[in-house]
Motif scaffolding. Structure first.
Motif, short mmCIF file in Angstrom:
data_model
loop_
_atom_site.label_atom_id
_atom_site.label_comp_id
_atom_site.label_asym_id
_atom_site.label_seq_id
_atom_site.Cartn_x
_atom_site.Cartn_y
_atom_site.Cartn_z
N ILE A 14 0.84 -1.19 0.00
CA ILE A 14 0.00 0.00 0.00
C ILE A 14 0.88 1.25 0.00
O ILE A 14 1.73 1.40 0.88
CB ILE A 14 -0.93 -0.01 1.22
N CYS A 15 0.65 2.12 -0.97
CA CYS A 15 1.48 3.31 -1.13
C CYS A 15 0.62 4.57 -1.21
O CYS A 15 0.11 4.92 -2.27
CB CYS A 15 2.29 3.20 -2.42
N PRO A 16 0.45 5.26 -0.08
CA PRO A 16 -0.25 6.55 -0.12
C PRO A 16 0.61 7.57 -0.86
O PRO A 16 1.83 7.47 -0.85
CB PRO A 16 -0.41 6.93 1.35
N TYR A 17 -0.03 8.53 -1.53
CA TYR A 17 0.74 9.54 -2.24
C TYR A 17 0.09 10.91 -2.11
O TYR A 17 -1.07 11.05 -1.77
CB TYR A 17 0.92 9.15 -3.71
N ASP A 18 0.87 11.93 -2.41
CA ASP A 18 0.44 13.32 -2.34
C ASP A 18 -0.49 13.63 -3.51
O ASP A 18 -0.37 13.04 -4.59
CB ASP A 18 1.69 14.22 -2.40
N SER A 19 -1.40 14.57 -3.33
CA SER A 19 -2.39 14.90 -4.36
C SER A 19 -1.74 15.33 -5.69
O SER A 19 -2.35 15.18 -6.74
CB SER A 19 -3.32 15.99 -3.86
N PHE A 20 -0.52 15.81 -5.65
CA PHE A 20 0.20 16.18 -6.87
C PHE A 20 0.27 15.01 -7.86
O PHE A 20 0.27 15.19 -9.06
CB PHE A 20 1.62 16.65 -6.51
N TYR A 21 0.31 13.77 -7.35
CA TYR A 21 0.51 12.59 -8.18
C TYR A 21 -0.79 11.94 -8.65
O TYR A 21 -0.76 10.93 -9.34
CB TYR A 21 1.34 11.56 -7.43
N LYS A 22 -1.94 12.51 -8.31
CA LYS A 22 -3.23 11.90 -8.68
C LYS A 22 -3.35 11.60 -10.17
O LYS A 22 -3.84 10.54 -10.55
CB LYS A 22 -4.40 12.76 -8.22
N SER A 23 -2.93 12.52 -11.01
CA SER A 23 -3.09 12.33 -12.46
C SER A 23 -1.89 11.65 -13.11
O SER A 23 -1.86 11.46 -14.32
CB SER A 23 -3.37 13.67 -13.14
N LYS A 24 -0.90 11.28 -12.33
CA LYS A 24 0.32 10.65 -12.87
C LYS A 24 0.14 9.13 -12.91
O LYS A 24 -0.56 8.55 -12.10
CB LYS A 24 1.53 10.97 -11.98
N SER A 25 0.81 8.50 -13.87
CA SER A 25 0.80 7.04 -13.89
C SER A 25 1.63 6.52 -12.72
O SER A 25 2.53 7.21 -12.25
CB SER A 25 1.32 6.50 -15.22
N LYS A 26 1.31 5.34 -12.24
CA LYS A 26 1.99 4.76 -11.08
C LYS A 26 2.76 3.52 -11.51
O LYS A 26 2.38 2.83 -12.45
CB LYS A 26 1.00 4.38 -9.99
N THR A 27 3.84 3.24 -10.79
CA THR A 27 4.70 2.12 -11.10
C THR A 27 4.98 1.31 -9.85
O THR A 27 5.23 1.88 -8.79
CB THR A 27 6.06 2.62 -11.65
N LEU A 28 4.93 -0.01 -9.97
CA LEU A 28 5.41 -0.88 -8.89
C LEU A 28 6.72 -1.47 -9.38
O LEU A 28 6.77 -2.05 -10.46
CB LEU A 28 4.40 -1.99 -8.58
N CYS A 29 7.75 -1.29 -8.60
CA CYS A 29 9.05 -1.83 -9.00
C CYS A 29 9.66 -2.58 -7.83
O CYS A 29 9.27 -2.40 -6.68
CB CYS A 29 9.98 -0.73 -9.49
N LYS A 30 10.61 -3.43 -8.15
CA LYS A 30 11.29 -4.23 -7.14
C LYS A 30 12.76 -3.85 -7.13
O LYS A 30 13.37 -3.69 -8.19
CB LYS A 30 11.13 -5.72 -7.45
N GLY A 31 13.32 -3.74 -5.93
CA GLY A 31 14.73 -3.38 -5.83
C GLY A 31 14.91 -1.89 -6.06
O GLY A 31 14.19 -1.08 -5.51
N LYS A 32 15.85 -1.53 -6.92
CA LYS A 32 16.10 -0.12 -7.22
C LYS A 32 14.88 0.48 -7.91
O LYS A 32 14.35 -0.09 -8.84
CB LYS A 32 17.30 0.03 -8.15
N CYS A 33 14.46 1.62 -7.43
CA CYS A 33 13.28 2.26 -8.01
C CYS A 33 13.57 3.65 -8.54
O CYS A 33 12.66 4.42 -8.75
CB CYS A 33 12.14 2.29 -6.99
N SER A 34 14.84 3.97 -8.74
CA SER A 34 15.15 5.27 -9.33
C SER A 34 14.68 5.26 -10.78
O SER A 34 14.52 4.22 -11.40
CB SER A 34 16.65 5.56 -9.25
N THR A 35 14.45 6.42 -11.32
CA THR A 35 13.89 6.54 -12.66
C THR A 35 14.67 5.79 -13.72
O THR A 35 14.11 5.11 -14.56
CB THR A 35 13.79 8.03 -13.06
N ARG A 36 15.99 5.84 -13.67
CA ARG A 36 16.74 5.16 -14.74
C ARG A 36 17.08 3.72 -14.46
O ARG A 36 17.22 2.95 -15.39
CB ARG A 36 18.01 5.88 -15.15
N ASP A 37 17.20 3.32 -13.21
CA ASP A 37 17.67 1.96 -12.90
C ASP A 37 16.58 1.03 -12.40
O ASP A 37 16.86 -0.06 -11.96
CB ASP A 37 18.76 2.02 -11.82
N ARG A 38 15.34 1.45 -12.45
CA ARG A 38 14.30 0.66 -11.81
C ARG A 38 14.02 -0.67 -12.49
O ARG A 38 14.15 -0.81 -13.70
CB ARG A 38 13.02 1.47 -11.68
N ASN A 39 13.61 -1.63 -11.68
CA ASN A 39 13.22 -2.95 -12.15
C ASN A 39 11.69 -2.97 -12.11
O ASN A 39 11.08 -3.39 -11.14
CB ASN A 39 13.81 -4.03 -11.24
#
Length: 82
Positions: A14-39
Motif C-alpha cells: 500500500i502506497c499513499p501519495y500526495d495529491s500532486f501525483y493523482k493524475s500521474k501514472s503509477k509504477t510498482l518496482c522491485k529493488g532499485k526504483c530510481s527513474t533510470r535503474d528501476r526494475n
C-alpha cells in the motif's frame, strides 16, 4: 512498515501519495526504483484503472490517494524490497 508473508500467500503493498501525483501514472518496482535503474514490474496503472496480470494486481484509488499492488501465490523470487 515491512510486509512479511510466506510462500503461497498474498502480499498487499500500500502506497499513499500526495495529491500532486493523482493524475500521474503509477509504477510498482522491485529493488532499485530510481527513474533510470528501476526494475519495473508493471507501470500501466493510471487514474482509477486496475491492471491485472497473472499474479499481480495494481490499483490506483485517486479519491483516497492510495496506490496498491497485490501479489498472489508468493514464491521465494518475490522476496525483496518494492
Amino acid at each position: 512498515p515491512p510486509v512479511v508473508r510466506h510462500e503461497g500467500e498474498s502480499a498487499e503493498i500500500i502506497c499513499p501519495y500526495d495529491s500532486f501525483y493523482k493524475s500521474k501514472s503509477k509504477t510498482l518496482c522491485k529493488g532499485k526504483c530510481s527513474t533510470r535503474d528501476r526494475n519495473t514490474l508493471n507501470e500501466t496503472v493510471r487514474e482509477e484503472e486496475e491492471t491485472k496480470t497473472d499474479r499481480l494486481t495494481l490499483n490506483d484509488d485517486v479519491t483516497a490517494s492510495v496506490f496498491t499492488g497485490t501479489i498472489t501465490g508468493l514464491t521465494a523470487e518475490n522476496a525483496g524490497k518494492y
